[in-house]
Scaffold this active site. Structure first.
Site, PDB file in Angstrom:
ATOM      1  N   ILE A  85      -7.305   7.995   9.512  1.00 29.66           N
ATOM      2  CA  ILE A  85      -8.555   8.743   9.586  1.00 29.66           C
ATOM      3  C   ILE A  85      -9.668   7.810  10.059  1.00 29.66           C
ATOM      4  CG2 ILE A  85     -10.134  10.234   8.292  1.00 29.66           C
ATOM      5  CD1 ILE A  85      -7.225  11.261   8.522  1.00 29.66           C
ATOM      6  N   TYR A  96       0.835  -1.202   0.000  1.00 28.15           N
ATOM      7  CA  TYR A  96       0.000   0.000   0.000  1.00 28.15           C
ATOM      8  C   TYR A  96       0.870   1.253   0.000  1.00 28.15           C
ATOM      9  CZ  TYR A  96      -3.227   3.536   1.854  1.00 28.15           C
ATOM     10  OH  TYR A  96      -3.963   4.684   2.054  1.00 28.15           O
ATOM     11  N   THR A 144     -12.391   6.389   9.420  1.00 21.73           N
ATOM     12  CA  THR A 144     -13.271   5.953   8.342  1.00 21.73           C
ATOM     13  C   THR A 144     -13.234   4.432   8.273  1.00 21.73           C
ATOM     14  OG1 THR A 144     -11.487   6.042   6.720  1.00 21.73           O
ATOM     15  CG2 THR A 144     -12.829   8.054   6.990  1.00 21.73           C
TER      16      THR A 144
END
Length: 266
Positions: A194, A159, A196
């Site tokens: 974050i 990633y 989320t």
């Protein structure tokens, strides 16, 4: 006196806009006066999100869009021009997260990450620049990277490699577009963790590779590493993106903007 921070009259295309940071960017930028083309591969969620914003009186339209498809980019750009007659700002937000150590990751995972996180940025910048550059009137492109594109983190190598590519692609494009006289600014934004759904994937990954014993412990570890003592919020990122899109940032290009609560400074 003109408010350089507003986005009145600007037309924005935001990818990955159905949820998370992308959806918040749609909301914040529309509230700042922009007309927004919100795109996402998830048509059902995208239409639902845009419908909610329309109830607030925001000027938002949805287009189903696979950001890794060249044909879909042609479709999204055409839809934007048909609806708003121009394009001033592109937010390349679409992306996926796949964790795991380098030894655990396989080539198919790396290729999928590159397809969604890197190829979409290439295609987006190429498509948007072809519309923005005539006459050198310019525009602003913001590419979403990550703190994982700046520093090494266990369990994030594949990633992080794609997010490092997003960072450097932004710098090269910024110099190229400026020197060719396009007047297009390009910057990258690097969120920390974050709060989320994708942030939750990071916590679970820390558990899966043995760096935390539970989801809550993983979350507390990250908060403990963050000097401001909290997770980031989608609006923290959306506010930075709105600023970089505005005339207040007219002399900013090729920059990398870290929004991580001090995580990478500690």
């Amino acid at each position: 006196m003109r408010n350089s921070f507003n986005l009145d009259g600007k037309v924005v295309l935001i990818t990955g806009a159905a949820s998370g940071i992308g959806a918040k960017c749609v909301e914040v930028m529309a509230q700042c006066g922009a007309k927004v083309m919100a795109t996402d591969i998830d048509e059902q969620q995208g239409l639902k999100t845009v419908a909610e914003f329309k109830t607030q009186g925001l000027d938002v339209v949805f287009c189903q869009h696979d950001a890794s498809s060249s044909d879909d980019w042609d479709k999204a750009i055409a839809a934007t021009l048909a609806q708003f007659n121009r394009l001033d700002i592109l937010v390349n937000n679409a992306g996926i997260y796949i964790g795991g150590t380098l030894i655990e990751n396989n080539l198919e995972q790396l290729r999928l990450l590159n397809k969604i996180n890197v190829e979409s940025i290439f295609l987006g910048m190429k498509a948007a620049a072809s519309v923005m550059k005539p006459g050198g009137n310019g525009g602003s492109i913001i590419n979403l990277s990550s703190v994982a594109g700046l520093i090494g983190v266990s369990g994030h190598s594949a990633y992080g490699a794609t997010k490092g590519a997003a960072r450097l692609y932004s710098k090269h494009a910024a110099v190229e577009f400026a020197q060719l006289g396009y007047g297009i600014r390009v910057n990258s934004v690097h969120p920390g963790v974050i709060d989320t759904e994708m942030g939750g994937q990071v916590f679970q990954d820390l558990v899966d590779i043995g760096l935390a014993s539970s989801f809550e412990e993983a979350k507390n570890i990250v908060i403990g590493m963050t000097p401001l003592g909290r997770l980031g919020k989608s609006e923290d990122i959306a506010s930075m993106i709105a600023f970089l899109s505005s005339d207040a940032a007219s002399f900013i290009t090729g920059g990398e903007f870290v929004v991580d609560g001090g995580l990478t400074a500690a």
